[in-house]
Design a protein around this motif. Structure first.
Motif, PDB file in Angstrom:
ATOM      1  N   GLN A 328       0.838  -1.199   0.000  1.00 46.53           N
ATOM      2  CA  GLN A 328       0.000   0.000   0.000  1.00 46.53           C
ATOM      3  C   GLN A 328       0.873   1.250   0.000  1.00 46.53           C
ATOM      4  O   GLN A 328       0.572   2.230  -0.697  1.00 46.53           O
ATOM      5  CB  GLN A 328      -0.921   0.013   1.221  1.00 46.53           C
ATOM      6  CG  GLN A 328      -1.857   1.226   1.256  1.00 46.53           C
ATOM      7  CD  GLN A 328      -2.632   1.341   2.561  1.00 46.53           C
ATOM      8  OE1 GLN A 328      -2.481   0.525   3.460  1.00 46.53           O
ATOM      9  NE2 GLN A 328      -3.458   2.371   2.660  1.00 46.53           N
ATOM     10  N   PHE A 329       1.964   1.211   0.776  1.00 51.39           N
ATOM     11  CA  PHE A 329       2.863   2.357   0.847  1.00 51.39           C
ATOM     12  C   PHE A 329       3.467   2.672  -0.522  1.00 51.39           C
ATOM     13  O   PHE A 329       3.500   3.829  -0.955  1.00 51.39           O
ATOM     14  CB  PHE A 329       3.971   2.092   1.866  1.00 51.39           C
ATOM     15  CG  PHE A 329       5.103   3.071   1.779  1.00 51.39           C
ATOM     16  CD1 PHE A 329       4.960   4.361   2.254  1.00 51.39           C
ATOM     17  CD2 PHE A 329       6.306   2.694   1.194  1.00 51.39           C
ATOM     18  CE1 PHE A 329       6.001   5.274   2.150  1.00 51.39           C
ATOM     19  CE2 PHE A 329       7.351   3.597   1.089  1.00 51.39           C
ATOM     20  CZ  PHE A 329       7.195   4.891   1.572  1.00 51.39           C
ATOM     21  N   ILE A 330       3.973   1.650  -1.224  1.00 53.22           N
ATOM     22  CA  ILE A 330       4.599   1.854  -2.529  1.00 53.22           C
ATOM     23  C   ILE A 330       3.601   2.446  -3.516  1.00 53.22           C
ATOM     24  O   ILE A 330       3.927   3.360  -4.287  1.00 53.22           O
ATOM     25  CB  ILE A 330       5.174   0.534  -3.089  1.00 53.22           C
ATOM     26  CG1 ILE A 330       6.292  -0.003  -2.185  1.00 53.22           C
ATOM     27  CG2 ILE A 330       5.684   0.735  -4.515  1.00 53.22           C
ATOM     28  CD1 ILE A 330       7.480   0.891  -2.057  1.00 53.22           C
ATOM     29  N   PRO A 458     -10.677  -0.553   6.613  1.00 45.76           N
ATOM     30  CA  PRO A 458     -10.994  -0.305   5.199  1.00 45.76           C
ATOM     31  C   PRO A 458     -10.344   0.973   4.655  1.00 45.76           C
ATOM     32  O   PRO A 458     -10.079   1.910   5.400  1.00 45.76           O
ATOM     33  CB  PRO A 458     -12.523  -0.170   5.208  1.00 45.76           C
ATOM     34  CG  PRO A 458     -12.846   0.333   6.582  1.00 45.76           C
ATOM     35  CD  PRO A 458     -11.837  -0.307   7.495  1.00 45.76           C
ATOM     36  N   GLY A 459     -10.087   0.962   3.342  1.00 43.99           N
ATOM     37  CA  GLY A 459      -9.575   2.153   2.683  1.00 43.99           C
ATOM     38  C   GLY A 459      -8.171   1.981   2.152  1.00 43.99           C
ATOM     39  O   GLY A 459      -7.438   1.070   2.568  1.00 43.99           O
ATOM     40  N   ASP A 460      -7.777   2.846   1.208  1.00 45.35           N
ATOM     41  CA  ASP A 460      -6.453   2.779   0.592  1.00 45.35           C
ATOM     42  C   ASP A 460      -5.769   4.147   0.555  1.00 45.35           C
ATOM     43  O   ASP A 460      -4.907   4.395  -0.271  1.00 45.35           O
ATOM     44  CB  ASP A 460      -6.572   2.244  -0.850  1.00 45.35           C
ATOM     45  CG  ASP A 460      -7.059   0.808  -0.889  1.00 45.35           C
ATOM     46  OD1 ASP A 460      -6.458  -0.035  -0.197  1.00 45.35           O
ATOM     47  OD2 ASP A 460      -8.051   0.533  -1.592  1.00 45.35           O
ATOM     48  N   SER A 461      -6.155   5.029   1.455  1.00 49.00           N
ATOM     49  CA  SER A 461      -5.598   6.375   1.472  1.00 49.00           C
ATOM     50  C   SER A 461      -4.400   6.465   2.411  1.00 49.00           C
ATOM     51  O   SER A 461      -4.096   5.528   3.158  1.00 49.00           O
ATOM     52  CB  SER A 461      -6.664   7.375   1.919  1.00 49.00           C
ATOM     53  OG  SER A 461      -7.021   7.131   3.274  1.00 49.00           O
ATOM     54  N   TRP A 462      -3.732   7.633   2.398  1.00 48.44           N
ATOM     55  CA  TRP A 462      -2.631   7.876   3.334  1.00 48.44           C
ATOM     56  C   TRP A 462      -3.127   7.843   4.774  1.00 48.44           C
ATOM     57  O   TRP A 462      -2.411   7.369   5.669  1.00 48.44           O
ATOM     58  CB  TRP A 462      -1.989   9.235   3.043  1.00 48.44           C
ATOM     59  CG  TRP A 462      -1.022   9.240   1.908  1.00 48.44           C
ATOM     60  CD1 TRP A 462      -1.189   9.796   0.678  1.00 48.44           C
ATOM     61  CD2 TRP A 462       0.292   8.649   1.903  1.00 48.44           C
ATOM     62  NE1 TRP A 462      -0.062   9.588  -0.100  1.00 48.44           N
ATOM     63  CE2 TRP A 462       0.868   8.896   0.634  1.00 48.44           C
ATOM     64  CE3 TRP A 462       1.037   7.935   2.848  1.00 48.44           C
ATOM     65  CZ2 TRP A 462       2.141   8.454   0.280  1.00 48.44           C
ATOM     66  CZ3 TRP A 462       2.312   7.502   2.497  1.00 48.44           C
ATOM     67  CH2 TRP A 462       2.840   7.753   1.240  1.00 48.44           C
TER      68      TRP A 462
END
Length: 503
Positions: A328-330, A458-462
């Protein structure tokens, strides 16, 4: 640990945290401002000039070691004479840098004819010329930083480094926002390197009262310097070959895009290394003193264990966090198209952890003047890594270079060097691994297992990544303080926090 070491350790980790945060924020910004092609070009030329920087012949590391030695022995005259000879050698080195740089500059077109466009080659030549000028001046004046380190003045050295990081970042971001590109970054770096060198020189002459005075010129003195520095030089070659050869190889056989992918991976690896190297660097004067006092192998092993446990505790958190949240970080950090960065970095992180918790062992080798085997073994390692990287990069691109690097680390920096530590240096390697792993390794594995529960958020944000990361840190801290740390380590990590509340 005395006051200078304690404050130096705190500042070192502030510097690491700052460097890491700046790098993590600055790299994607720079990637987007330059574009993947010019970013790859910038990293490629930086890597090539890095090879010329090894013409330092290991003198920076040699100065650090010998100044620490002379300080431990109270030999002022010997130190003055050593520094005088060292700076004479630097005069020759600066000439060699200009000579080699000029030859390479005239041949850049033929070296990268198959991979660079006409515009890219033009920019490469300008950046290369500026960096050679940078290197010619910064190599000799950069020696003053290592003189200050040899005196044990970690607070000043690290504080100056922190200020440099902040000012350099502000300046580079400013020139990029103004529309300038990679050439402007190289000019900014040159200016800051020279200014920092001059500041260290003033500190050494005015505050430390360092004197550079030739009392007697003896061949034996030059021989003593080169007997040590030649192997530091070989280690510098190894460092450049090992960590930079992938970028140059990809630049020759592939493209600047492939260079960018691998360069991002190595950036993460460098941040990982810095965590361990910062603390071990503080112990150079102490190890030099112990060796001068002919301390036993058990005493040296005890110091290696003490520092190694702190290093593993810090690296363990980074490793666990990266395994769980790295993908996720990359994606958030570099964007689409850089998924391989996760796998390349992780492949290198895992075997690299072993030598990174043994960095005091390398310091012991330098203090004992026993780095010849390590230098030659690592040189062989780099040669093998280059050949395997060249073969695998043609078929697998950046991922192939990552595989070659990881295999080389396992063979040489995990297996062969520990055999040398045990049978030649007489360090108790078995006790080292048993004592370092005790409590810490189980805590790391338990955190890794429990940490995957954070992916349920849940989620894929910072913001999601920050929440998950905070949860991993909390789990790690609870488990470590429950049964990972011993009493001294709990005190070491808690004392700075408690002191804040006491104030």
């Amino acid at each position: 640990m005395n006051k200078e070491l304690k404050l130096g350790a705190i500042l070192s980790y502030i510097s690491i945290a700052l460097t890491t945060v700046v790098g993590l924020l600055y790299t994607p910004f720079m990637l987007r401002q330059l574009g993947p092609s010019e970013y790859g070009l910038y990293m490629l030329i930086g890597s090539l000039v890095g090879y010329i920087s090894i013409l330092d012949f290991g003198l920076h590391g040699t100065i650090n070691r010998f100044v620490a030695k002379y300080q431990a022995e109270g030999d002022t005259k010997g130190q003055e004479n050593f520094l005088a000879i060292a700076f004479m050698i630097y005069g020759v080195i600066s000439f060699l840098v200009l000579l080699v740089g000029t030859v390479l500059f005239l041949n850049l077109g033929s070296i990268f004819s198959k991979s660079l466009t006409v515009d890219e080659l033009y920019k490469a030549q300008i950046m290369f010329a500026i960096l050679i000028f940078n290197l010619t001046l910064s190599l000799p004046i950069g020696a003053f930083q290592f003189i200050a380190k040899g005196y044990g003045k970690f607070v000043f050295v690290t504080t100056t480094s922190i200020i440099k990081i902040i000012l350099r970042t502000v300046m580079v971001v400013s020139v990029l926002l103004l529309g300038y590109k990679s050439i402007a970054i190289v000019i900014v770096d040159t200016v800051f390197n020279i200014l920092a060198g001059l500041i260290y020189a003033l500190y050494c002459f005015v505050i430390l009262k360092t004197r550079i005075r030739l009392h007697t010129f003896k061949r034996e003195a030059v021989k003593e310097i080169f007997n040590f520095s030649i192997f530091v030089f070989i280690l510098a070659i190894v460092n450049q070959l090992f960590w930079k050869i992938g970028q140059v190889t990809l630049g020759i056989v592939s493209s600047t895009i492939a260079v960018a992918v691998y360069a991002l991976s190595i950036n993460l690896v460098i941040y990982y290394q810095q965590i361990a190297l910062a603390i071990s660097g503080l112990f150079v004067p102490r190890v030099s003193k112990l060796v001068a006092q002919e301390a036993s192998e058990d005493e040296l092993t005890d110091l290696m264990i003490k520092v190694g446990r702190v290093q593993l505790a810090l690296l363990g958190l980074i490793l666990v966090g990266f395994i769980i949240l790295g993908k996720q970080f990359i994606l958030l950090w570099a964007g689409d198209g850089y998924e391989q960065v996760y796998w390349i970095a992780l492949m290198i992180f895992l075997p690299l952890t072993v030598p990174m918790i043994q960095t005091v062992g390398e310091t012991i080798l330098k203090a004992k003047n026993m780095i010849s085997f390590q230098a030659l073994a690592y040189l062989l390692m780099s040669g093998i890594n280059f050949l395997v990287s060249l073969y695998l990069s043609k078929a697998m691109g950046s991922l192939g270079v990552g595989i070659a690097t990881a295999l080389s680390l396992i063979i040489f920096q995990v297996l062969i060097i520990n055999i040398y530590y045990k049978y030649k240096v007489k360090l108790n390697v078995v006790r080292f691994f048993n004592q370092v792993a005790k409590g810490l390794l189980p805590a790391i594995f338990i955190t890794l297992i429990l940490g995957y529960a954070t992916l349920l958020v849940p989620g894929d944000s910072w913001i999601t990544l920050l929440v998950r990361g905070s949860m991993v840190v909390t789990i790690y801290a609870i488990i470590m303080f429950s049964f990972g740390f011993n009493k001294n380590e709990k005190k070491l990590f808690l004392e700075p926090i408690l002191n804040l509340f006491r104030k």
